[in-house]
Design an enzyme around this catalytic site. Structure first.
Site, PDB file in Angstrom:
ATOM      1  N   HIS A  19      11.323  -7.041  21.078  1.00 18.32           N
ATOM      2  CA  HIS A  19      11.609  -6.663  22.466  1.00 18.32           C
ATOM      3  C   HIS A  19      12.389  -5.351  22.508  1.00 18.32           C
ATOM      4  O   HIS A  19      12.077  -4.450  23.284  1.00 18.32           O
ATOM      5  CB  HIS A  19      12.454  -7.735  23.177  1.00 18.32           C
ATOM      6  CG  HIS A  19      11.781  -9.043  23.387  1.00 18.32           C
ATOM      7  ND1 HIS A  19      12.383 -10.240  23.038  1.00 18.32           N
ATOM      8  CD2 HIS A  19      10.588  -9.367  23.925  1.00 18.32           C
ATOM      9  CE1 HIS A  19      11.585 -11.243  23.358  1.00 18.32           C
ATOM     10  NE2 HIS A  19      10.479 -10.741  23.898  1.00 18.32           N
ATOM     11  N   LYS A  43       9.482 -23.543  32.200  1.00 12.70           N
ATOM     12  CA  LYS A  43       9.922 -23.574  30.807  1.00 12.70           C
ATOM     13  C   LYS A  43      11.361 -24.062  30.765  1.00 12.70           C
ATOM     14  O   LYS A  43      12.172 -23.692  31.593  1.00 12.70           O
ATOM     15  CB  LYS A  43       9.898 -22.167  30.193  1.00 12.70           C
ATOM     16  CG  LYS A  43       8.539 -21.612  29.916  1.00 12.70           C
ATOM     17  CD  LYS A  43       8.700 -20.255  29.237  1.00 12.70           C
ATOM     18  CE  LYS A  43       7.380 -19.629  28.887  1.00 12.70           C
ATOM     19  NZ  LYS A  43       7.574 -18.296  28.260  1.00 12.70           N
ATOM     20  N   ARG A  92       1.291  -8.512  21.038  1.00 10.76           N
ATOM     21  CA  ARG A  92       1.508  -8.623  19.593  1.00 10.76           C
ATOM     22  C   ARG A  92       0.200  -8.806  18.848  1.00 10.76           C
ATOM     23  O   ARG A  92       0.056  -8.370  17.727  1.00 10.76           O
ATOM     24  CB  ARG A  92       2.422  -9.813  19.283  1.00 10.76           C
ATOM     25  CG  ARG A  92       3.848  -9.629  19.725  1.00 10.76           C
ATOM     26  CD  ARG A  92       4.668 -10.854  19.354  1.00 10.76           C
ATOM     27  NE  ARG A  92       4.024 -12.066  19.825  1.00 10.76           N
ATOM     28  CZ  ARG A  92       4.440 -12.805  20.856  1.00 10.76           C
ATOM     29  NH1 ARG A  92       5.522 -12.467  21.494  1.00 10.76           N
ATOM     30  NH2 ARG A  92       3.797 -13.883  21.212  1.00 10.76           N
ATOM     31  N   SER A 130      10.024 -15.044  20.480  1.00 11.51           N
ATOM     32  CA  SER A 130      11.222 -15.835  20.766  1.00 11.51           C
ATOM     33  C   SER A 130      11.041 -17.277  20.333  1.00 11.51           C
ATOM     34  O   SER A 130      11.959 -17.892  19.773  1.00 11.51           O
ATOM     35  CB  SER A 130      11.553 -15.773  22.256  1.00 11.51           C
ATOM     36  OG  SER A 130      11.885 -14.472  22.641  1.00 11.51           O
TER      37      SER A 130
END
Length: 159
Positions: A19, A43, A92, A130
């Protein structure tokens, strides 16, 4: 002249070196980059919103044109309220693209004046997420290569 403002949204639970790499690079492209930390009710967060705001502010404090904020509205509404013209999204892997492409299309439908810019991480950060950091930490692994030291300290405190 209009300031070029971008929003980089995410849960940042926790913020990773990947990040930070993307934010550093984006700060050179825009007059202002707002790191928008979402309070996603779907979440369950590992870190509280206050911890995520605080640690992001601490790890990004060296970049002059960065602002860290939280939001719990539609992303396009948050972007409009901040006068942002661009939403930054990190990719990614190819597997990220399909979901991000769908989000981009929906955001464009909701607000045609906001563009989405996809950025890829530097090669050494391409596999960091994460959720993987949290999993490695929960199993007693070393996350020092994936997050800055203040983040690592905070994560260990929460175990």
């Amino acid at each position: 002249m209009t300031k070029r403002i971008a929003i980089y949204p995410g849960s940042f639970d926790p913020i990773t070196n990947g990040h930070i790499d993307l934010i550093n690079r984006a700060s050179k492209l825009f007059d202002k980059v707002i790191v928008g930390i979402t309070q996603n009710s779907k979440k369950s967060a590992f870190l509280s919103i206050d911890d995520r705001l605080s640690i992001a502010g601490e790890t990004l404090g060296h970049i002059d044109n960065i602002e860290v904020m939280s939001f719990n509205t539609l992303l396009v509404d948050f972007a409009k309220a901040q006068n942002a013209q661009v939403i930054l999204r990190g990719l990614r892997a190819v597997s990220d693209f399909e979901y991000e492409f769908q989000l981009s299309g929906m955001n464009k439908h909701l607000n045609p004046s906001i563009e989405t810019l996809f950025m890829t991480p530097a090669e050494q950060y391409a596999n960091i997420s994460s959720s993987l950091v949290r999993e490695i930490l929960s199993l007693g692994g070393d996350v020092s290569h994936f997050v800055p030291k203040p983040v690592e300290t905070l994560l260990k405190k929460h175990l």
